[in-house]
Write an enzyme that holds these catalytic residues in place. Structure first.
Site, PDB file in Angstrom:
ATOM      1  N   GLU A 328       0.810  -1.219   0.000  1.00  0.00           N
ATOM      2  CA  GLU A 328       0.000   0.000   0.000  1.00  0.00           C
ATOM      3  C   GLU A 328       0.849   1.278   0.000  1.00  0.00           C
ATOM      4  OE1 GLU A 328      -2.475  -3.118   2.273  1.00  0.00           O
ATOM      5  OE2 GLU A 328      -0.361  -2.664   1.877  1.00  0.00           O
ATOM      6  N   TRP A 444       2.039  -5.729  27.013  1.00  0.00           N
ATOM      7  CA  TRP A 444       2.379  -6.120  25.653  1.00  0.00           C
ATOM      8  C   TRP A 444       3.807  -6.630  25.565  1.00  0.00           C
ATOM      9  CZ3 TRP A 444      -1.512  -6.784  22.559  1.00  0.00           C
ATOM     10  CH2 TRP A 444      -2.634  -5.951  22.646  1.00  0.00           C
TER      11      TRP A 444
END
Length: 548
Positions: A328, A444
């Site tokens: 992209e 995380w």
């Protein structure tokens, strides 16, 4: 008040005519199944002009999609210019996709013609009756002995060119926003999505490849794109080489490390580019080849292990040049060049800088956004967030409007799915993909950072880290490790290697030794495959290494 400058569309015909006029004496080397050939850019340009006529002869309409199912060869490069310069849309097809994905993409794009290397016919032809819109199959005889079907839809590439009169005029594209090429994503979830590049975006992206604080292509270069021409237009290298006037070496179907190393040496290649797995395989071969002409080894597609880059620096004096992007983003969005602020650093500290993805190239804007709150995060090298990108060669939507509201923000930025930190100089450091982050006890854990630390072990060839279920912490990391040939390694040794390098609660609960990390169609680690393989794995006892 308006500026009084000429309005000249930014379009690929300029790239073609510049190469033809200024660099006709330069060479294009192409390796095919039949062997190696060499021709001048002038000879190549005459064939592009013949191919333009062939597309008319086949009645391929304006704006129609021209599919290519080819290796990196000069004839593929002919298609790279002939299709967009005549107003058609080049559609490079990934030769490594699953059959059902390939059928979906050809039908979704509505390709009218597919050019296919003869050596790839056994892959494509079994699907032919499912390709609903394809009227012609043009076989490029690359010296393979694969059977060519007797079918009225099948044509011979060289026979068509020989019968064609070269287009004698100047290629003209009036609207620079018109489509030049398209490439489908290789996402691991859902159907692939079409990214459509405009003439304007292709030209601007090509100019960036000539920028000194980047790849820096120049006329004196000899460039070998290892990255496939079906993957994000080979990172823009084909167009960039033609614009700069560089000599080009196209490696064809033999992509083994031995073959690539031999080509780099034989042709005194100065710039090359490929995914980390290519350079991992070539690292042991470096002492056996004279690669002194190399000045830049572009590496992208996935995070570059610092140990790999340093291995090249120590062996040949040239570290890997880390770049980041995606289909992209055309794809170059960042390049990890070192700058004046890094001059006083030690070699180890400079290696840390090179292991980052680097700052955005000019005309690309980046921002860091908390995916859960939508708040923009500071560039302090601590706060993490999803990278969002905007710029003249960044997709604004997918073909046929797919992904709206999911991949693109309301204010027009691309959601990349990559989680990172950014330092005050704008240097990106990838932490993970949003889908690959491991959330353990509410905290995380970045799988990419863990993988890089594991791959710094001298006995490790590859490593991928995935999440596995845990009864207390919800998720814990598992390391899937490939040991170098001839070496032995234990899970305890892997853990001992990590203990001084990462937080205690990042230490994997399990280490599994595998023969090879599965790859996607473009050479990235396929963690989806590993998650499917180890999805039932669950540690039975709550880990004492979990977050406090």
């Amino acid at each position: 008040m308006l500026g009084l400058m000429q309005h000249r569309p930014l379009a690929l015909p300029h790239v073609f005519h510049r190469a033809e006029q200024y660099f006709g004496h330069k060479t294009i080397v192409s390796v095919e199944a039949a062997g190696e050939t060499s021709m001048t850019v002038a000879e190549w340009a005459e064939r592009v002009r013949r191919l333009a006529t062939v597309l008319d002869t086949l009645d391929v309409g304006a704006d129609s999609r021209v599919g290519t199912f080819c290796w990196n060869t000069r004839r593929h490069l002919e298609l790279y210019l002939a299709a967009p310069c005549t107003g058609r849309v080049l559609h490079t097809l990934n030769i490594r996709l699953f059959p059902e994905q390939l059928v979906y993409i050809v039908n979704h794009a509505e390709d009218e013609v597919v050019f296919v290397d003869r050596s790839l016919l056994p892959v494509l032809w079994p699907l032919v009756d499912k390709l609903e819109t394809v009227r012609h199959f043009v076989v490029i005889d690359d010296g393979s002995d694969a059977e060519v079907p007797e079918d009225p839809r099948v044509h011979d590439y060289e026979a068509l060119l020989a019968a064609a009169t070269p287009f004698a005029g100047t290629f003209v594209i009036e609207d620079e926003s018109s489509a030049a090429a398209m490439c489908y994503t290789s996402g691991t979830t859902g159907n692939p999505k079409g990214v459509v590049y405009s003439h304007r975006s292709a030209v601007l992206h090509s100019l960036i490849s000539l920028m000194a604080d980047g790849v820096g292509l120049v006329e004196r270069d000899v460039v070998l794109p290892v990255v496939p021409m079906f993957h994000a237009n080979a990172w823009g290298l084909p167009y960039g080489c033609l614009l700069a006037g560089s000599n080009v070496v196209l490696p064809g179907p033999n992509m083994t490390p031995q073959a690539i190393a031999a080509l780099l040496e034989k042709h005194r290649v100065s710039v090359t580019g490929g995914v980390p797995t290519i350079w991992m395989g070539m690292l042991p071969l470096l002492p056996d080849h004279d690669l002194s002409a190399l000045r830049a080894i572009l590496c992208g597609g996935s995070a570059v292990p610092k140990a790999l880059s340093e291995g090249y620096r120590e062996a040949i004096g040239v570290p890997l040049l880390h770049a980041w992007g995606m289909t992209e983003t055309s794809p170059i969005a960042t390049v990890a060049v070192t700058r004046s602020q890094h001059d006083g650093l030690s070699e180890a500290e400079r290696a840390d800088v090179r292991a980052r993805q680097g700052p955005a190239v000019p005309l690309v804007d980046l921002r860091l956004v908390d995916p859960s709150t939508g708040e923009t995060q500071p560039w302090d090298d601590t706060a993490t967030g999803e990278i969002q990108a905007a710029g003249p060669w960044i997709a604004s939507e997918y073909y046929r409007g797919e992904g709206e509201g999911v991949q693109f923000t309301e204010d027009g930025w691309l959601r990349t799915g990559d989680v990172a930190t950014i330092d005050r100089y704008g240097y990106v450091r990838l932490v993970d993909r949003t889908k690959d982050l491991i959330k353990s006890g509410g905290e995380w854990i970045g799988s990419v950072e863990l993988e890089n630390e594991i791959m710094s072990h001298p006995k490790v060839a590859e490593a991928a880290v995935i999440a596995i279920p845990h009864p207390k912490w919800v998720e814990r990391p598992m390391a899937c490790v490939v040991v170098k040939p001839g070496e032995t390694l234990t899970a305890e040794e892997v853990i001992a290697h990590l203990e001084p390098r990462v937080a205690k609660w990042w230490i994997p609960d399990a280490v599994e030794f595998i023969d090879e990390v599965p790859k996607t169609s473009v050479g990235k680690f396929s963690k989806k495959t590993l998650r499917e393989k180890f999805g039932g794995y669950q540690t039975g006892v709550p880990s004492s290494a979990g977050p406090a």
